[in-house]
Design a protein around this motif. Structure first.
Motif, PDB file in Angstrom:
ATOM      1  N   UNK A 119       0.833  -1.207   0.000  1.00 45.78           N
ATOM      2  CA  UNK A 119       0.000   0.000   0.000  1.00 45.78           C
ATOM      3  C   UNK A 119       0.872   1.263   0.000  1.00 45.78           C
ATOM      4  N   UNK A 120       1.995   1.212   0.694  1.00 45.07           N
ATOM      5  CA  UNK A 120       2.921   2.351   0.703  1.00 45.07           C
ATOM      6  C   UNK A 120       3.546   2.532  -0.678  1.00 45.07           C
ATOM      7  N   UNK A 121       3.833   1.432  -1.357  1.00 45.22           N
ATOM      8  CA  UNK A 121       4.365   1.508  -2.719  1.00 45.22           C
ATOM      9  C   UNK A 121       3.370   2.242  -3.621  1.00 45.22           C
ATOM     10  N   UNK A 122       2.064   1.994  -3.441  1.00 51.84           N
ATOM     11  CA  UNK A 122       1.047   2.696  -4.237  1.00 51.84           C
ATOM     12  C   UNK A 122       1.057   4.193  -3.927  1.00 51.84           C
ATOM     13  N   UNK A 123       1.241   4.556  -2.677  1.00 55.54           N
ATOM     14  CA  UNK A 123       1.362   5.969  -2.302  1.00 55.54           C
ATOM     15  C   UNK A 123       2.585   6.582  -2.978  1.00 55.54           C
ATOM     16  N   UNK A 124       3.683   5.868  -2.967  1.00 59.09           N
ATOM     17  CA  UNK A 124       4.912   6.367  -3.595  1.00 59.09           C
ATOM     18  C   UNK A 124       4.748   6.498  -5.110  1.00 59.09           C
ATOM     19  N   UNK A 125       4.006   5.577  -5.707  1.00 55.00           N
ATOM     20  CA  UNK A 125       3.743   5.670  -7.144  1.00 55.00           C
ATOM     21  C   UNK A 125       2.943   6.933  -7.433  1.00 55.00           C
ATOM     22  N   UNK A 126       1.935   7.186  -6.608  1.00 54.61           N
ATOM     23  CA  UNK A 126       1.110   8.386  -6.741  1.00 54.61           C
ATOM     24  C   UNK A 126       1.958   9.647  -6.569  1.00 54.61           C
ATOM     25  N   UNK A 127       2.985   9.557  -5.725  1.00 57.80           N
ATOM     26  CA  UNK A 127       3.887  10.688  -5.479  1.00 57.80           C
ATOM     27  C   UNK A 127       4.987  10.800  -6.542  1.00 57.80           C
ATOM     28  N   UNK A 128       4.871   9.965  -7.572  1.00 55.33           N
ATOM     29  CA  UNK A 128       5.815   9.975  -8.692  1.00 55.33           C
ATOM     30  C   UNK A 128       7.250   9.663  -8.277  1.00 55.33           C
ATOM     31  N   UNK A 146      10.230   7.185  -8.457  1.00 53.89           N
ATOM     32  CA  UNK A 146      10.693   6.252  -9.475  1.00 53.89           C
ATOM     33  C   UNK A 146      10.440   4.802  -9.074  1.00 53.89           C
ATOM     34  N   UNK A 147       9.945   4.027 -10.042  1.00 52.29           N
ATOM     35  CA  UNK A 147       9.673   2.617  -9.794  1.00 52.29           C
ATOM     36  C   UNK A 147      10.894   1.859  -9.311  1.00 52.29           C
ATOM     37  N   UNK A 148      12.050   2.285  -9.765  1.00 53.40           N
ATOM     38  CA  UNK A 148      13.300   1.635  -9.397  1.00 53.40           C
ATOM     39  C   UNK A 148      13.546   1.671  -7.886  1.00 53.40           C
ATOM     40  N   UNK A 149      13.162   2.768  -7.242  1.00 49.43           N
ATOM     41  CA  UNK A 149      13.477   2.903  -5.812  1.00 49.43           C
ATOM     42  C   UNK A 149      12.264   2.782  -4.890  1.00 49.43           C
ATOM     43  N   UNK A 150      11.055   2.600  -5.454  1.00 52.29           N
ATOM     44  CA  UNK A 150       9.848   2.536  -4.615  1.00 52.29           C
ATOM     45  C   UNK A 150       9.936   1.490  -3.515  1.00 52.29           C
ATOM     46  N   UNK A 151      10.403   0.296  -3.861  1.00 55.22           N
ATOM     47  CA  UNK A 151      10.482  -0.783  -2.873  1.00 55.22           C
ATOM     48  C   UNK A 151      11.459  -0.442  -1.753  1.00 55.22           C
ATOM     49  N   UNK A 152      12.584   0.126  -2.128  1.00 57.04           N
ATOM     50  CA  UNK A 152      13.590   0.520  -1.129  1.00 57.04           C
ATOM     51  C   UNK A 152      13.027   1.604  -0.224  1.00 57.04           C
ATOM     52  N   UNK A 153      12.405   2.614  -0.828  1.00 58.35           N
ATOM     53  CA  UNK A 153      11.861   3.730  -0.051  1.00 58.35           C
ATOM     54  C   UNK A 153      10.740   3.254   0.862  1.00 58.35           C
ATOM     55  N   UNK A 154       9.872   2.371   0.369  1.00 65.81           N
ATOM     56  CA  UNK A 154       8.784   1.878   1.218  1.00 65.81           C
ATOM     57  C   UNK A 154       9.338   1.128   2.425  1.00 65.81           C
ATOM     58  N   UNK A 155      10.373   0.345   2.221  1.00 70.05           N
ATOM     59  CA  UNK A 155      11.013  -0.367   3.341  1.00 70.05           C
ATOM     60  C   UNK A 155      11.606   0.621   4.343  1.00 70.05           C
ATOM     61  N   UNK A 156      12.256   1.661   3.819  1.00 70.87           N
ATOM     62  CA  UNK A 156      12.868   2.670   4.702  1.00 70.87           C
ATOM     63  C   UNK A 156      11.809   3.456   5.470  1.00 70.87           C
TER      64      UNK A 156
END
Length: 90
Positions: A41-50, A52-62
């Protein structure tokens, strides 16, 4: 990689531009309705916030690592609100 400050700013823009309140944003992204944001669900928020797909998983974990105060692997409303308050102070 985008800096934490830039990422948080993008999240703030999504929350303020698309929702009346942070709680509305939380409820929108809490697709499961369990009162907690999962990594997915956080990845979807990050996608909405534009973010980059490359770092979404890393950022969501952080984000979970940084704001999950009860260590359950999710961000609940209280933790989300604390994150939003921190973003707004920044």
């Amino acid at each position: 990689m985008a800096s934490k400050k830039k990422i948080l700013k993008k999240i703030q823009i999504v929350i303020t531009n698309h929702f009346d309140t942070p709680e509305d944003a939380f409820n929108f992204f809490d697709k499961s309705g369990n009162g907690k944001l999962s990594k997915k669900e956080i990845v979807k928020l990050l996608k909405e916030a534009e973010i980059s797909g490359f770092i979404r998983s890393i950022v969501s974990s952080k984000l979970i690592e940084g704001y999950d105060k009860d260590d359950d692997g999710y961000i609940n409303w209280k933790e989300f609100k604390a994150a939003v308050d921190e973003i707004n102070k920044g």
